[in-house]
Design a protein around this motif. Structure first.
Motif, short mmCIF file in Angstrom:
data_model
loop_
_atom_site.label_atom_id
_atom_site.label_comp_id
_atom_site.label_asym_id
_atom_site.label_seq_id
_atom_site.Cartn_x
_atom_site.Cartn_y
_atom_site.Cartn_z
N ALA A 113 37.32 44.79 47.70
CA ALA A 113 38.23 43.66 47.61
C ALA A 113 39.50 43.95 48.40
N ARG A 142 32.68 37.92 45.78
CA ARG A 142 33.34 36.86 46.55
C ARG A 142 32.74 36.80 47.94
N SER A 186 34.79 40.16 40.43
CA SER A 186 33.88 39.06 40.67
C SER A 186 33.48 39.06 42.13
N ALA A 246 33.80 33.50 42.38
CA ALA A 246 35.26 33.61 42.47
C ALA A 246 35.93 32.25 42.58
N GLU A 306 35.44 29.90 44.60
CA GLU A 306 35.76 29.56 45.98
C GLU A 306 34.61 28.77 46.60
#
Length: 272
Positions: free
Chosen positions: A105, A25, A23, A169, A171
């Motif tokens: 990531a 981010r 995903s 994500a 966030e």
């Protein structure tokens, strides 16, 4: 036109990332303001170069040079100028028209570990980042091509204006604000968006720009007292049960639009 101009290689990269369960981010924002200006505003500085503000999972990297007396940066390069993402398709260089860097990531890329210090101004996190666009359909398409799905839309901000909310994500929330497709002329959208090319010195060829940040304070009244005359009166926010105030950042040498909100209230799970 940069917005929504991703090619087939980008689409293929997005499909591959989604298939692998990755995903996108949002990792950091680039800002043309000086670190000294943000320090004057009560933000603790971190990073190897002491030019980063860490708030939860997000960094704000300050690249500008300070001027005597806290004057604002050069008007041709100001505000938020770009962002860094994890797990975006490799070909993405201008997500939604914004200068974009991508990292794998968990990549360290020479940065210090994320350790959020206590900020003297009482700010504890980022509520959302605001992106303004004059072509809402193209901006939505660019996010979709990158594998970033919209959570919801709202059309009650003001006549002729639509908000689209993303939360990659789970966030940082990204609020995209643009003219409602098919809205009648004279609804006020044109005056609201103005000339987007002036919002960021690095987005002049785009129909979109990173416009500002809304932070969260656990104690908005205490944060309000900290800023004194450099902040607006506290007022009711559109989100039920919350309050908001707007920082007069130019007085501190901050060119980025900044608002500060009280904490989130308990909301239904279907919401952001």
């Amino acid at each position: 036109q940069a917005v929504g101009a991703a090619g087939s290689s980008t689409e293929a990269g997005a499909d591959a990332s989604l298939a692998a369960g990755m995903s996108p981010r949002l990792r950091s924002l680039a800002c043309a303001d000086s670190a000294a200006a943000w320090a004057r505003a009560g933000f603790a500085l971190g990073g190897h170069a002491r030019n980063e503000v860490v708030l939860g999972p997000l960094r704000i990297v300050l690249a500008g040079k300070d001027r005597e007396g806290g004057a604002a940066p050069r008007p041709d390069v100001s505000g938020l100028t770009g962002w860094v993402w994890e797990e975006l398709p490799d070909a993405t260089q201008r997500l939604a028209g914004i200068p974009t860097a991508t990292v794998p990531a968990g990549a360290a890329d020479g940065q210090a570990p994320l350790q959020q210090p206590g900020h003297p101004n009482g700010i504890v996190g980022v509520d959302h980042v605001v992106l303004r666009t004059s072509d809402l359909a193209a901006t939505k398409a660019a996010f979709a091509q990158a594998g970033i799905e919209a959570r919801r839309e709202a059309v009650d901000l003001r006549p002729g204006v639509t908000q689209v909310f993303y939360r990659p994500a789970n966030e940082t929330i990204i609020e995209v604000v643009g003219p409602t497709p098919g809205a009648a002329a004279g609804t006020g959208a044109a005056s609201f968006f103005g000339d987007l090319s002036k919002s960021s010195g690095r987005a002049r060829e785009s129909t979109a720009s990173l416009w500002g940040i809304t932070f969260v304070s656990d104690d908005l009244e205490a944060t309000h007292r900290y800023f004194g005359d450099h902040i607006s009166k506290i007022r009711k926010a559109k989100q039920e049960g919350r309050q908001i105030a707007t920082l007069r950042g130019a007085e501190l040498g901050i060119s980025t639009a900044v608002a500060i909100m009280s904490p989130h209230q308990r909301i239904p799970s279907a919401s952001l």
